[in-house]
Design an enzyme around this catalytic site. Structure first.
Site, PDB file in Angstrom:
ATOM      1  N   GLN A 157       0.817  -1.224   0.000  1.00 20.52           N
ATOM      2  CA  GLN A 157       0.000   0.000   0.000  1.00 20.52           C
ATOM      3  C   GLN A 157       0.849   1.271   0.000  1.00 20.52           C
ATOM      4  O   GLN A 157       0.301   2.369   0.096  1.00 20.52           O
ATOM      5  CB  GLN A 157      -0.925   0.012   1.235  1.00 20.52           C
ATOM      6  CG  GLN A 157      -1.948  -1.092   1.249  1.00 20.52           C
ATOM      7  CD  GLN A 157      -2.963  -0.998   0.112  1.00 20.52           C
ATOM      8  OE1 GLN A 157      -3.149   0.052  -0.499  1.00 20.52           O
ATOM      9  NE2 GLN A 157      -3.597  -2.118  -0.198  1.00 20.52           N
ATOM     10  N   LYS A 161      -1.236  -2.646  -7.832  1.00 23.25           N
ATOM     11  CA  LYS A 161      -1.678  -1.581  -6.928  1.00 23.25           C
ATOM     12  C   LYS A 161      -0.941  -0.276  -7.215  1.00 23.25           C
ATOM     13  O   LYS A 161      -1.108   0.705  -6.501  1.00 23.25           O
ATOM     14  CB  LYS A 161      -1.443  -2.003  -5.471  1.00 23.25           C
ATOM     15  CG  LYS A 161      -2.350  -3.156  -5.020  1.00 23.25           C
ATOM     16  CD  LYS A 161      -2.155  -3.429  -3.559  1.00 23.25           C
ATOM     17  CE  LYS A 161      -2.605  -4.819  -3.146  1.00 23.25           C
ATOM     18  NZ  LYS A 161      -4.054  -4.945  -3.037  1.00 23.25           N
ATOM     19  N   CYS A 182      -9.015  -8.680   4.100  1.00 21.96           N
ATOM     20  CA  CYS A 182      -7.924  -9.641   4.369  1.00 21.96           C
ATOM     21  C   CYS A 182      -7.158  -9.283   5.638  1.00 21.96           C
ATOM     22  O   CYS A 182      -5.931  -9.461   5.690  1.00 21.96           O
ATOM     23  CB  CYS A 182      -6.965  -9.751   3.186  1.00 21.96           C
ATOM     24  SG  CYS A 182      -7.741 -10.310   1.690  1.00 21.96           S
TER      25      CYS A 182
HETATM   26  C1  LIG Z   1      -0.972  -4.528   2.746  1.00 19.40           C
HETATM   27  C2  LIG Z   1      -1.193  -5.602   1.714  1.00 19.40           C
HETATM   28  N1  LIG Z   1      -0.377  -6.654   1.682  1.00 19.40           N
HETATM   29  C3  LIG Z   1      -0.517  -7.635   0.783  1.00 19.40           C
HETATM   30  C4  LIG Z   1      -1.519  -7.614  -0.148  1.00 19.40           C
HETATM   31  C5  LIG Z   1      -1.637  -8.714  -1.135  1.00 19.40           C
HETATM   32  O1  LIG Z   1      -1.334  -8.266  -2.419  1.00 19.40           O
HETATM   33  P1  LIG Z   1      -1.527  -9.230  -3.673  1.00 19.40           P
HETATM   34  O2  LIG Z   1      -2.938  -9.738  -3.600  1.00 19.40           O
HETATM   35  O3  LIG Z   1      -1.289  -8.332  -4.844  1.00 19.40           O
HETATM   36  O4  LIG Z   1      -0.529 -10.324  -3.575  1.00 19.40           O
HETATM   37  C6  LIG Z   1      -2.412  -6.546  -0.152  1.00 19.40           C
HETATM   38  C7  LIG Z   1      -3.548  -6.530  -1.089  1.00 19.40           C
HETATM   39  O5  LIG Z   1      -4.617  -6.078  -0.801  1.00 19.40           O
HETATM   40  C8  LIG Z   1      -2.241  -5.509   0.798  1.00 19.40           C
HETATM   41  O6  LIG Z   1      -3.072  -4.468   0.845  1.00 19.40           O
END
Ligand SMILES: Cc1ncc(COP(=O)(O)O)c(C=O)c1O
Length: 408
Positions: free
Chosen positions: A187, A210, A354
């Site tokens: 983030q 992102k 999550c």
């Molecule tokens: C703080 C953080 N870490 C990890 C992730 C996981 O990212 P990805 O789904 O692109 O592997 C996210 C996704 O929402 C996140 O916001």
């Protein structure tokens, strides 16, 4: 306030879209799509293998992105950049390739309660496999000499809080100079400057999608000395030096961890996303998003019936704002986001984002409604969100009174 919407083709087909879900994934600018299309249309060969012009061009473009990303996050050299499938894949790689081989029974891992499951579950499972201690902290990190690994987010995907990683690492190293610090930068990278050398972290993970780039690609920064302590866990073509029927030896550097055909077009798209961010300039991005974040928080607080999880207006946060209500008459986060989407074309995220342990800690087990900001947002997006929240509240009150026809 500058209008960046015109750089994103999605708004041409969906001009009334109010996209406030950039923490889940960002929209893609035309320049990223063009760069990827150029690869797929004009030189879509495999890399590191072909000795013909379009393969050499693909290899050059791919490797240039490694260099670009290294500069973007302040790595000392490009060999510290490993391409992965995303933040989740990057953190799992650290757990399996570093943690599995460098931690022993009884060692302690510290994580914060505010971690995304991607920076929590890999450590929980590693701890179970190797009989390690996993300590989940809420306020003070309480690093001890026995803490061998600290896993922490740079910016919370629920609270928007920016952790002072440099200071945290400095203090942790005073207690255990060899502590391995894994930072989840998912983030952060699109919204604030990041310099991994200055932070002095061992690993730094993030996702292309992102930061205005494509899905399916991410980065693991692995500090040179830590990379030497990693063993590959994913085997196949591209990562070997020599293979006999009895044994194999590995390539040097990041290639050792990039087995098989990598996401070539996506890495090239990621390079265009880095260029896109650099071209707008991090200072401009931060100023634009800060103005909107303050406006969003002010608007929510003015409305009054909804609370914000974590920090209000502050210099210590970015534009990720999670909302909830104590009022039992108000609907759930899923009700809110459903109405906002269907009636107002406002895209927000509902649920736990999550991060279930964090929601449990705050006593909001049913989840929160999260609005998050990107460079394409403007004040009108936020005004529509607030209109939607007021409308939703009226609906819930009517439902409570038995006037079900109001719904929908
Ligand atoms: C703080 C953080 N870490 C990890 C992730 C996981 O990212 P990805 O789904 O692109 O592997 C996210 C996704 O929402 C996140 O916001």
């Amino acid at each position: 306030m500058k209008n960046y919407k015109k750089l994103f083709p999605i708004f041409k087909n969906n001009p009334t879209l109010h996209y406030l879900d950039s923490a889940a994934t960002s929209l893609k600018p035309q320049v990223v799509l063009d760069k990827m299309m150029d690869y797929y249309q004009n030189y879509s060969a495999n890399i590191h293998r072909g000795l013909y012009p379009i393969s050499e061009k693909a290899t050059t473009e791919y490797e240039q992105v490694r260099n670009k990303v290294a500069k973007f996050i302040g790595a000392k050299f490009e060999g510290e950049i490993i391409f992965t499938g995303g933040t989740t894949a990057s953190i799992n790689m650290v757990a399996r390739s570093w943690g599995e081989n460098n931690l022993v029974k009884g060692d302690e891992i510290v994580v914060t309660v505010a971690e995304h499951h991607s920076n929590f579950v890999p450590w929980q499972q590693l701890a179970k496999r190797k009989s390690l201690k996993l300590r989940v902290t809420s306020y003070e990190l309480e690093i001890t000499k026995n803490t061998k690994l600290l896993a922490i987010n740079h910016v919370s995907n629920v609270l928007g809080t920016v952790n002072n990683i440099k200071e945290i690492i400095k203090k942790a190293r005073e207690i255990n100079p060899n502590i391995c610090v894994v930072v989840d930068g998912a983030q952060a990278v699109a919204h604030m400057p990041v310099n991994v050398t200055d932070l002095d972290c061992d690993f730094y993970a993030f996702s292309g999608h992102k930061m205005y780039g494509p899905t399916g690609v991410g980065v693991l920064y692995a500090k040179a000395n830590r990379q030497l302590e990693m063993k590959p866990d994913n085997f196949g073509g591209g990562m070997i030096k020599e293979v006999t029927t009895e044994t194999s030896t590995w390539a040097e550097g990041p290639e050792k961890f990039e087995a098989g055909t990598p996401p070539i077009g996506e890495v090239i798209g990621l390079g265009a996303a880095v260029d896109f961010i650099n071209e707008i300039g991090m200072k401009n991005i931060m100023a634009h998003e800060k103005e909107l974040t303050d406006y969003l928080i002010e608007s929510i607080l003015k409305y009054g019936r909804i609370k914000i999880l974590g920090l209000g207006i502050s210099d210590n946060r970015l534009g990720v704002v999670s909302m909830y209500s104590d009022d039992k008459q108000m609907g759930t986060s899923h009700d809110f986001s459903d109405i906002l989407g269907r009636k107002f074309n406002v895209a927000v995220r509902a649920g736990h984002h999550c991060a279930m342990p964090l929601h449990t800690k705050f006593g909001v087990e049913t989840g929160t409604t999260r609005a998050s900001i990107g460079i394409y947002n403007d004040k009108n997006d936020i005004d529509e969100l607030i209109k939607g929240l007021i409308y939703a509240k009226d609906i819930f009150n009517c439902i409570e009174e038995g006037d079900k026809k109001f719904y929908g």
